[in-house]
Design a protein around this motif. Sequence first.
Motif, mmCIF file in Angstrom:
data_model
loop_
_atom_site.group_PDB
_atom_site.id
_atom_site.type_symbol
_atom_site.label_atom_id
_atom_site.label_comp_id
_atom_site.label_asym_id
_atom_site.label_seq_id
_atom_site.Cartn_x
_atom_site.Cartn_y
_atom_site.Cartn_z
ATOM 1 N N GLN A 250 -9.571 1.523 2.604
ATOM 2 C CA GLN A 250 -10.829 0.947 3.067
ATOM 3 C C GLN A 250 -10.991 -0.504 2.626
ATOM 4 N N ARG A 251 -10.648 -0.806 1.373
ATOM 5 C CA ARG A 251 -10.853 -2.161 0.865
ATOM 6 C C ARG A 251 -10.003 -3.175 1.627
ATOM 7 N N PHE A 252 -8.803 -2.752 2.066
ATOM 8 C CA PHE A 252 -7.952 -3.653 2.834
ATOM 9 C C PHE A 252 -8.484 -3.828 4.248
ATOM 10 N N LEU A 253 -8.964 -2.741 4.857
ATOM 11 C CA LEU A 253 -9.503 -2.837 6.210
ATOM 12 C C LEU A 253 -10.668 -3.816 6.249
ATOM 13 N N GLU A 254 -11.548 -3.725 5.275
ATOM 14 C CA GLU A 254 -12.706 -4.613 5.262
ATOM 15 C C GLU A 254 -12.288 -6.057 5.013
ATOM 16 N N ALA A 255 -11.249 -6.241 4.181
ATOM 17 C CA ALA A 255 -10.765 -7.596 3.929
ATOM 18 C C ALA A 255 -10.044 -8.172 5.141
ATOM 19 N N GLY B 264 -5.051 9.124 8.268
ATOM 20 C CA GLY B 264 -5.997 9.493 7.229
ATOM 21 C C GLY B 264 -7.432 9.243 7.633
ATOM 22 N N GLU B 265 -8.145 8.474 6.807
ATOM 23 C CA GLU B 265 -9.564 8.192 7.028
ATOM 24 C C GLU B 265 -9.800 6.813 7.646
ATOM 25 N N ILE C 245 0.846 -1.184 0.000
ATOM 26 C CA ILE C 245 0.000 0.000 0.000
ATOM 27 C C ILE C 245 0.883 1.236 0.000
ATOM 28 N N GLU C 246 0.292 2.368 -0.362
ATOM 29 C CA GLU C 246 1.036 3.618 -0.398
ATOM 30 C C GLU C 246 0.884 4.341 0.935
ATOM 31 N N GLY C 247 2.001 4.817 1.464
ATOM 32 C CA GLY C 247 1.957 5.597 2.694
ATOM 33 C C GLY C 247 1.614 4.750 3.905
ATOM 34 N N GLU C 248 1.131 5.420 4.977
ATOM 35 C CA GLU C 248 0.823 4.750 6.237
ATOM 36 C C GLU C 248 -0.647 4.361 6.350
ATOM 37 N N GLU C 249 -1.517 4.993 5.592
ATOM 38 C CA GLU C 249 -2.946 4.741 5.731
ATOM 39 C C GLU C 249 -3.331 3.421 5.073
ATOM 40 N N ILE C 250 -4.118 2.608 5.791
ATOM 41 C CA ILE C 250 -4.622 1.361 5.240
ATOM 42 C C ILE C 250 -5.909 1.677 4.484
ATOM 43 N N HIS D 172 -13.388 4.809 8.037
ATOM 44 C CA HIS D 172 -13.603 3.529 7.359
ATOM 45 C C HIS D 172 -13.968 2.427 8.352
ATOM 46 N N LEU D 173 -13.273 2.395 9.495
ATOM 47 C CA LEU D 173 -13.539 1.358 10.492
ATOM 48 C C LEU D 173 -14.944 1.490 11.076
ATOM 49 N N LEU D 174 -15.356 2.709 11.371
ATOM 50 C CA LEU D 174 -16.680 2.910 11.952
ATOM 51 C C LEU D 174 -17.780 2.587 10.947
ATOM 52 N N ASN D 175 -17.548 2.904 9.686
ATOM 53 C CA ASN D 175 -18.520 2.535 8.651
ATOM 54 C C ASN D 175 -18.652 1.011 8.545
#
Length: 748
Positions: free
Chosen positions: A579-584, A606-607, A572-577, A611-614
């Motif tokens: 959304q698609r990876f978090l859900e997976a 980042g977001e 992944i790019e940068g430090e932010e995971i 993403h986690l709360l959604n």
Amino acid sequence: MIALATQPAVQDKNCLSEIFVLSHTDLNLISFRLSPLTDREDGLRLSYRFSRYFPNVIVVWKEGLFYALAKQGQTLPADAEWTGALEYIHREICEPSDPEWRFQRSRNPQVTPDIIAAFAEQILDVSQPFQPKTVYSEQSIEVKRRADFGAETVEINQILHPAIALSPHSRITFQGTLDGFLANHPYRQKPERLLVGLKVETLDTDSTAAIEEIVGTIAEHKNVLLTKASGAISRKALEDAPAEQPVVAVRFGQNSKRLYPYAMAALRPCVTAETANQLDVDFGTLLEQTKISYADRQHLLREYSAAAKEALRPYGIQFLKAINGVANADLFWLPEHPIEQTPIQFGQGVTGLYNGILRGLANGGVYQRHQDYQNASERPIRLAVLNLLKPEAQVNGFMQQVRQQLDRYKFPSVQLNSSTEVISVDNWNSPEGRATLEDKLDELMTIKPDIMFVFLPQSDRSCDDDESGSLYHRIYSKLLRRQIASQFIYEETLRKETRFVLNQVMLGVLAKLGNIPFVLAEPLQVADVFIGLDVARSKKRRLSGSMNACAGVCLYGNRGEFIRAKSEDAAIEGEEIPQRFLEALLPAGALRGKTVLIYRDGRFCGEEVTHLLNWAAAIQARFILVECRKSGTSRLYNLPRSNSEGGRSIAAPTRGLGLKLSSHEAILVTTQVSDRIGVPRPIRLTVRPEGHPAAIEQIMDATLKLTLLHHDALKPPRLPMLLHGADRLADLRLNGVYVPECDRQFWL
């Protein structure tokens, strides 16, 4: 069932922190904003420049507003002076095409405790009242005692107060420059290989950065760099540098969006275990010199606090006492019983205390066997050995004792290759040698072992950044792809007393095979499922632009039982995971309808929180979001006794000692080390308010107990085991070892 000994509750809170409360009176300040609006990175960068442009004026940035504080009795700059300063700073740090900022004064500035704390930090940064002390010097290397400091806030009696953290720190400093280091390095003809990824310090400010890329030569960039060189050392380095010398771009902080070009003569390499070899100094000796005794720490804290008090006073900021257990006992936390006496459960219903793990395993066996080993008489553990050491007899003796230990824990075993053939290690740097290794691995894997013991030369520990890679990662990756567990033993380990080595190794062996050696006897109440989430950035020296990051995740139950783990299958790019990876990474089936405590190694970026709360809402789950930070955390100390002068002397903190900074943030000591090694580094826990609420005391209790469930060693790690594992998975992914979803702790 083994009876539990009743232990008295831990109540001694005679302790001290490195956090000092501040107060203020009659502040001489204004606030203003700039248009176009500045983001956080620009705001911090501009406040730094303003504070050095105007004498005796300190500027900080907070949520879109700048706050300027002058010494008492001094007139603050007029609007025209601020505009002039902006024009000067714009020429220094911006491109000609960048829009210019416009100054706009704000009325009735509202100063909050965190702004007062930021003022204090900036005052100390500008005035530099702490004198570094050289305690060791060898050739071109010095070890100096310095003061680390940072803004804090602390909630006392439900009122938030500004504070400043002061901590003695040792820094190893190279007295030369980066261009001289390159000129004497074996890789001087391949500067990209040496420089990209290298940690460096600026000579002007001692700030730490990492080289991201080589952007050209002095001849190509000299004029532009001279217009932006604000430090005397940087300017002189540019003027004297040869035209063909490389110009490097560095990044300050992992999350910074900007790269800054530097002449190499304005930088020096940070001294690490790797660079120390090139500098012809012994890194172990240097580390020994960095240790600060408790007596010296106490002396330095008194010295630093006196200097800070004098530096802050002219601005109307009063420096008060450090937070301590005598005056602020309600802020400190300790577990109900010593953490080493936490009840844990083994197999056959046997319950004991954590400090009796080996006895509990011998009496009850593992808490849960993997399905492959449910019937021990029909399914012995199949062992294989890959020996890259000499002599052979030493390895054979070690393996014989491994099999005896497995029998002791009721796991019969068989060694599939009865003789440990020694493979030559003379030519591993050649393609022929690596081909031989591949052939031998393929041969051993055809006999389908459950776990392979690999004996490696000590030199392989430092080979990870070689182009050919380390033997460890080459072998580990190949075995992992075949779902074969591994246990690596280095040459130096074999020289230690076998009994102690086996005590450390056997827990990990049992867990790698999918067994759960032990769990907490009582479930944690704060959540149903516990998750560790981590991102690792590439640290290898690669070509420009190849830095990347990977994420790993581990899931555990509320008694610390391992459920599953995985890493994502792409960088992944940068430090932010994303959304698609978090859900997976967070499976809906395992988490639906449950309360889930998610530890993030470091800050959520980042977001990620959104993403986690959604995702939590989508699967009807409740996510408690906890940031766990390892660096930049103030230390805690015990104050056990009075000294000859009638005061108290600081000492090592009790493992489990915590300091509640607020209802959602705390500092926690999770390790215990001997005085000769140093002072324990606490971790910092922050419960994000956007997530499901949880009491900070419950978070500290859960975190501390989850460090006990690391099944690879008898000494618990600093982090809870789910973060320890997630960090390992992400790091392995960076090295080409992809762990698909698995029900075994292969990475231990």
